[in-house]
Design a protein around this motif. Structure first.
Motif, short mmCIF file in Angstrom:
data_model
loop_
_atom_site.label_atom_id
_atom_site.label_comp_id
_atom_site.label_asym_id
_atom_site.label_seq_id
_atom_site.Cartn_x
_atom_site.Cartn_y
_atom_site.Cartn_z
N ARG A 24 0.83 -1.20 0.00
CA ARG A 24 0.00 0.00 0.00
C ARG A 24 0.87 1.25 0.00
NH1 ARG A 24 -5.32 -0.76 1.05
NH2 ARG A 24 -5.48 1.08 -0.26
N SER A 25 2.01 1.19 0.69
CA SER A 25 2.86 2.39 0.74
C SER A 25 3.53 2.63 -0.61
CB SER A 25 3.91 2.29 1.85
OG SER A 25 4.94 1.41 1.47
N LEU A 26 3.55 1.61 -1.48
CA LEU A 26 4.05 1.82 -2.84
C LEU A 26 2.93 2.35 -3.75
CD1 LEU A 26 6.24 -1.38 -3.22
CD2 LEU A 26 7.08 0.95 -3.40
N GLY A 27 1.76 2.54 -3.18
CA GLY A 27 0.66 3.11 -3.96
C GLY A 27 -0.23 2.09 -4.61
N MET A 28 -0.03 0.80 -4.30
CA MET A 28 -0.90 -0.22 -4.90
C MET A 28 -2.28 -0.16 -4.26
SD MET A 28 1.30 -3.66 -5.38
CE MET A 28 3.03 -3.51 -5.13
#
Lengths: 262, 258
Positions: A165-169
């Motif tokens: 999630r922190s990679l924007g997924m």
């Protein structure tokens, strides 16, 4: 002294070999359809159980759009109807015997509410008995497979989701690329176990007249008054079905465990 | 102070549990400017990790605001100038914030290369060829280009953390958040990770670092924040904070760790 197993009894039941063959085909067909129904059902149920669908979420927001901290409305806003339905389904199906479920589906649902066409397929499988059996077994294994899938997904460390999630997924991408590939590997032994259970449990459908392996045993017993030897034949057939199944899944398990070894 | 270029504005941020009985964050207000290397220190349980994780909403704050790109990302939705409700898309904001975790959180079922190109290809729709080239470049920077086809389990802790850093850099974030990046490492591996972070800081990357490495705070940080009990008790340049700690809690903290 009479021996427990008599060789001549096997020769006596040999003419009924085709009954065992047909019984085995029925058991295999039952298991395949049950697994298919159970798997699809489990996918739906487990995603319902883990969904973040809160139709009443707006009740828990204050006028700035922030989540409120306490109050009865906060509890109401966290009500997830999909999860509630799926959880109720799983708990009911897990807490009642399969033999009762099979009977209710056969005599209750398909006996009075829905009338099935009466025909045979593959030459000897009676559809009007086979279909309710598959539905009942599929509904039952769906509940168990749902729990297996849920536990598999929840066994993955939260850090994996956080990293994704922190990679924007998105939540979906996180599931598709990060969580499910790891979860499926973890639950393969449990899935193998469930498949084997389904093959064995399908014997229960003989109570509603599905002519599977157990029904062949009873037919032979009725005709020849021989009990032990038909049971041994049935045992051998079940073993020959279940053992390769678990071996096959063990093979996939090994293939998926790349990244585990140094 | 107007010359400073605000990147993230944190206003009175609160994180309460049990309806306010536990205050993990109790009114934190701070600006993070472009090019800042902000080091957050404090005793364990002080809320510094919660603060960092709130910045990209891995923890959901219960009050206050985080203004990033003119949007208060703590809200689920907001009204634009036309009075229309707009849903806040957290995924888009997270793409601009890289995060490095204490336990690396590499994806164990993927090779290093797959780890690095997954998000750029799937989220940013970067062509796979370009992503691979970029990954090789970044791997060279951290001296791990020969490990591209290894799986995470084959790497040492220090190597994993260096990969985690460049994996986050693949998304070209505007700010990098480090959550105790060296706390899970063997002592001899701390240096190699700190070196990568120093290099990053010297290139002008905005960084927020929660750490127990006081040496790093002194040497690389341009601002130091001291937190205790969910409150921001003192902040200043490393020189101010380390040479002349004012708050008694900070003096007590230094007497234990320095």
């Amino acid at each position: 002294m009479d021996s427990f197993i008599k060789a001549e009894n096997f020769t006596k039941i040999a003419p009924y070999g085709s009954l065992f063959w047909q019984g085995m085909v029925v058991t295999v067909m039952l298991s395949i359809f049950t697994v298919a129904i159970g798997f699809v059902l489990a996918l739906i149920l487990s995603s319902m159980r883990m969904s973040r669908f809160y139709p009443l979420a707006f009740l828990g927001l204050d006028k700035d759009g922030h989540q409120k901290e306490k109050g009865a409305l906060v509890a109401v806003s966290k009500f997830n109807p999909l999860s509630f339905i799926a959880t109720a389904y799983v708990e009911i199906l897990r807490s009642t015997p399969v033999i009762v479920q099979v009977a209710i589906i056969y005599y209750g649902v398909f006996g009075s509410i829905i009338t099935l066409p009466s025909f045979t397929f593959l030459g000897f499988i009676k559809f009007e008995r086979f279909f309710p059996g598959v539905v009942a077994l599929g509904m039952n294994s769906g509940a168990y497979l749902c729990e297996i899938m849920r536990s598999g997904i929840q066994s993955i460390d939260d850090g994996q989701s956080e990293a994704a999630r922190s990679l924007g997924m998105s939540q979906f991408q996180n599931m598709r690329y990060i969580i499910l590939p790891q979860a499926i590997k973890n639950i393969l032994p449990a899935i193998a176990n469930e498949f084997v259970v389904i093959i064995k449990e399908s014997a229960i459908t003989y109570t509603i007249g599905v002519q599977d392996i157990m029904s062949a045993v009873n037919a032979v017993r009725g005709a020849t008054f021989i009990i032990i030897e038909p049971l041994l034949v049935a045992t051998a057939i079940y073993f020959c079905l279940c053992f390769p199944t678990s071996k096959l899944i063990a093979y996939f398990e090994r293939r998926m465990s790349r990244g585990d070894k140094r | 102070m107007e010359t400073r270029d605000k990147l993230i504005q944190v206003i009175d941020l609160e994180k309460h549990y049990n309806g306010g009985a536990i205050k993990a964050l109790d009114g934190i207000t701070v600006d993070i400017d472009k090019g800042d290397v902000m080091v957050v220190i404090g005793p364990s349980g002080s809320g510094k990790s919660t603060f960092l994780r709130s910045l990209n909403l891995l923890e959901e704050p219960t009050g206050g605001a985080i203004i990033f790109d003119d949007v208060d990302i703590t809200r689920k939705k907001y009204k634009d100038e036309n009075g229309k409700w707009i849903k806040v898309n957290v995924d888009i904001h997270r793409q601009k914030m890289g995060m490095v975790f204490q336990h690396f959180n590499l994806f164990p079922h993927m090779t290093i290369m797959e780890n690095m190109i997954l998000a750029p290809v799937k989220v940013k729709k970067l062509p796979e060829e370009d992503a691979r080239k970029k990954a090789i470049e970044l791997l060279k920077r951290v001296g791990l280009e020969d490990r591209a086809d290894a799986y995470p389990i084959q790497l040492s802790g220090g190597q994993k953390q260096r990969i985690a850093i460049v994996r986050a850099l693949m998304m070209e974030p505007e700010v990098m958040l480090f959550d105790e990046p060296t706390s899970a490492l063997d002592p001899e591996m701390v240096g190699e990770v700190l070196d990568v972070m120093k290099q990053l800081a010297s290139e002008g990357m905005t960084m927020v670092v929660v750490t127990h490495e006081m040496g790093f705070a002194k040497e690389v940080g341009n601002r130091v924040l001291f937190m205790a009990d969910g409150k921001l008790l003192e902040q200043g340049t490393p020189a101010e904070v380390f040479e002349h700690p004012k708050h008694p809690r900070l003096q007590e903290f230094f007497s234990k760790v320095l």
